[in-house]
Design an enzyme around this catalytic site. Structure first.
Site, PDB file in Angstrom:
ATOM      1  CB  CYS A   1      -0.934  -0.039   1.208  1.00 45.82           C
ATOM      2  SG  CYS A   1      -1.780   1.508   1.508  1.00 45.82           S
TER       3      CYS A   1
ATOM      4  CB  CYS B   1      -3.314   2.648  -1.487  1.00 44.85           C
ATOM      5  SG  CYS B   1      -3.429   0.976  -0.856  1.00 44.85           S
TER       6      CYS B   1
ATOM      7  CE  LYS C   1      -5.051   4.010  -6.242  1.00 44.73           C
ATOM      8  NZ  LYS C   1      -5.589   2.668  -6.281  1.00 44.73           N
TER       9      LYS C   1
ATOM     10  CE1 TYR D   1      -6.839  -1.424  -7.175  1.00 45.24           C
ATOM     11  CE2 TYR D   1      -7.875  -3.552  -6.964  1.00 45.24           C
ATOM     12  CZ  TYR D   1      -6.992  -2.599  -6.500  1.00 45.24           C
ATOM     13  OH  TYR D   1      -6.274  -2.827  -5.365  1.00 45.24           O
TER      14      TYR D   1
ATOM     15  CD  GLU E   1      -6.925   2.206  -9.233  1.00 43.72           C
ATOM     16  OE1 GLU E   1      -7.891   2.411  -8.486  1.00 43.72           O
ATOM     17  OE2 GLU E   1      -5.833   1.739  -8.820  1.00 43.72           O
TER      18      GLU E   1
ATOM     19  CG  HIS F   1     -28.373  22.274  -4.202  1.00 55.15           C
ATOM     20  ND1 HIS F   1     -28.412  21.341  -5.222  1.00 55.15           N
ATOM     21  CD2 HIS F   1     -28.513  23.495  -4.788  1.00 55.15           C
ATOM     22  CE1 HIS F   1     -28.593  21.982  -6.382  1.00 55.15           C
ATOM     23  NE2 HIS F   1     -28.650  23.277  -6.136  1.00 55.15           N
TER      24      HIS F   1
ATOM     25  CD  GLU G   1     -27.905  18.153  -4.530  1.00 54.67           C
ATOM     26  OE1 GLU G   1     -28.921  18.417  -3.868  1.00 54.67           O
ATOM     27  OE2 GLU G   1     -27.270  19.007  -5.187  1.00 54.67           O
TER      28      GLU G   1
END
Ligand code: FAD
Ligand code: NA7
Length: 489
Positions: A53, A58, A61, A198, A202, A465, A470
């Site tokens: 990681c 992670c 990346k 993935y 990525e 908003h 939302e």
């Protein structure tokens, strides 16, 4: 009384899972020794403590993802009135790599200090079983004369995995993987990314965002295991942004040409035609292999399946005092937060009388493409398979992020859906979102889903908003209705 073992716990592997487990065990009063050692990649890349990681996963990346998003943001800034000369915008790859590596070095440093402060003993060597309670190692890797061994009441295997290489000529010598790209000295240039999981998507996306020219080679489908509709939308979004795809294609060889570039030959398995193309870099992203080979698991009697370790719901192997956590275990999500929490909970069960087990259900995850894809819970296919199409209601909609209007960014792939039960308050089984900062959007909804979120609750939630999150509070169109899910304005 004299302790029977040198340590209460030996942890093999100092990545997300191993370090979390070791630190928690020390907090619970255990005597702990943690081994971590990284074998260099075929092109010689190596790194420090902390595992995948921090060093090659992670963290680097996400930094490259951010670098690529910033390139896009500069163009948007011009539309918003910033005086930026964006005509010759180019990243400095070496500077980016240096910045990323400096950050990683600082994390490695903090990790070592943290281990010292927390009094976790750490040895920078490979550990291997001699028997089920005994681990051997060479304090100075390479100097095989000096062999040591330690005994432990419990052993936790947290050795993680490493990228696979295809079994074709030139693969290891001429290709690189995600283990190399984040410290790659040379500009990647025109890059072939083989694999559409993935990691492959990525890498292709941040390379595209940084101005290189990636091609993704897809053996069967993109993002196997994820929701099909969302995966296809994501691939369409990537194509729209100029990432090329070679579909239903497998590589057959890589050769270095006299000009130094790489000639890749391949086979399209649908048309049965062979083809070839020339690239500056070939990046294998064809999945990861568990690192069981150097553990001598046979000496301890630990069972494996393919290259992973089989564990029960308490992460115990078939040998009751040997456990495994993180990427090395069979059939569980390969994600850092999963590795960390399962390691920590295991330590509490072993040394603090806890009975809490890791709950692997409904773990949220994100694919960090330019429009990110994040999801929690079931795909539409899994929900239908489990409950039957008649018992599932899918709410969906395209939406237009406010901030996309001025720079006239494409909104074609901004889409979300909620997969819910048909009956009653319509308990939500899965949430899927493609759009900006998807991970940030889904994280909170993941907690809601774990608390039994229903469509009724979602629609009674007042939105914030103007945000894109939302949109989840405004879902009104079901797939079953056949109504157009595109917003009017
Ligand atoms: P690792 O972190 O791999 O640690 C295992 C350690 O043990 C390594 O240092 C290894 O060298 C060492 N070791 C191996 N054998 C021995 C031995 N015999 N003795 C001593 N030490 C040994 N996850 C996310 O959650 N989010 C993301 O965005 C994300 N992005 C990723 C991007 C990429 C490119 C990759 C490759 C992975 C990504 N992951 C992500 C997955 C994540 O990195 C892993 O799930 C996580 O690191 C697993 O932790 P682990 O402790 O099981 O293994
Ligand atoms: P994944 O998710 O296992 O994806 C691997 C990809 O590579 C996938 O698209 C595969 O296609 C493809 N693949 C596998 N072998 C080959 C060969 N030999 N040739 C061409 N293409 C191939 O791996 P990632 O690295 O992206 O992710 C690592 C882990 O993180 C993964 O295990 C997840 O659980 C999470 P396929 O679909 O098999 O046809």
């Amino acid at each position: 009384s004299f302790p029977r073992y040198d340590y209460d716990l030996v942890v093999l592997g100092g990545g997300s899972a191993g370090l979390a487990c070791a630190k928690e065990a020390v907090d619970c009063g255990a005597r702990v020794l943690c081994f971590d050692y990284v074998k260099p990649t075929p092109v010689g890349t190596k790194w420090g403590i902390g595992g995948t990681c921090v060093n090659v996963g992670c963290i680097p990346k996400k930094l490259m993802h951010q670098a690529s998003l910033l390139g896009e943001a500069v163009h948007e800034a011009v539309a918003y009135g910033w005086n930026v000369d964006d005509r010759n915008l180019r990243p400095d790859w070496r500077k980016l790599v240096r910045s990323v590596q400096n950050h990683i070095k600082s994390v490695n440093w903090v990790t070592r200090v943290d281990l010292r402060d927390k009094k976790v003993e750490y040895v920078n060597s490979m550990g291997a079983f001699v028997d089920s309670h005994t681990i051997m190692y060479y304090p100075k890797p390479g100097q095989e004369g000096d062999r040591r061994q330690v005994t432990a009441k419990y052993v936790v295997v947290a050795v993680g995995g490493r990228p696979r290489y295809p079994d074709i000529p030139g693969a290891m010598e001429l290709g690189i993987t995600s283990d190399d790209i984040f410290s790659y000295e040379r500009e990647p240039g025109r890059t072939l990314v083989v694999g559409a999981g993935y990691v492959g998507l990525e890498c292709a996306c941040f390379l595209k965002g940084l101005g290189y020219d990636p091609t993704v080679m897809v053996r069967s489908i993109v993002l196997r295991g994820f929701d099909r509709q969302m995966s296809e939308l994501l691939a369409a979004m990537m194509s729209e942004r100029g990432v090329s795809f070679l579909n239903t294609t497998v590589p057959s060889s890589v050769e270095r040409q006299s000009d130094g570039r790489l000639l890749v030959r391949y086979l399209n398995t649908t048309t049965q035609t062979v083809g070839s193309d020339v690239f500056d870099t070939v990046l294998w992203a064809i999945g990861r292999r568990g690192l069981i080979d150097d553990l001598n698991l046979g000496a301890a009697g630990v069972k494996t399946l393919n290259d992973k370790i089989v564990v029960d719901a308490s992460e115990a192997t078939n040998v009751p005092h040997i456990f495994a956590v993180g990427d090395i275990i069979h059939g569980r999500p390969e994600l850092t937060p999963v590795a960390i929490l399962s390691g920590r909970l295991l330590a509490r069960r072993l040394f603090a009388g806890s009975t809490q087990r890791m709950d692997y259900a409904d773990v949220a995850t994100t694919v960090f493409t330019p429009l990110e894809y994040s999801c929690v819970g079931m795909s539409e296919e899994s929900a239908i398979e489990l409950h039957g199409a008649d018992n599932i209601e899918v709410f969906h909609g395209y939406y237009k992020p406010t901030e996309f209007f001025i720079p006239q960014k494409s909104v074609r792939h901004c889409y979300l859906k909620a997969v819910a039960e048909m009956a009653g308050d319509q308990r939500i089984l899965g949430l899927h979102y493609i759009g900006p900062v998807a991970g940030e959007v889904i994280q909170g909804f993941a907690a809601a889903l774990k608390s039994g979120l229903t469509v009724k609750t979602l629609l009674n939630t007042v939105g914030i908003h103007p945000t894109t999150a939302e949109e989840f509070t405004r879902l009104s169109i079901t797939k079953r209705s056949g109504r157009d899910p595109t917003p009017a304005s």
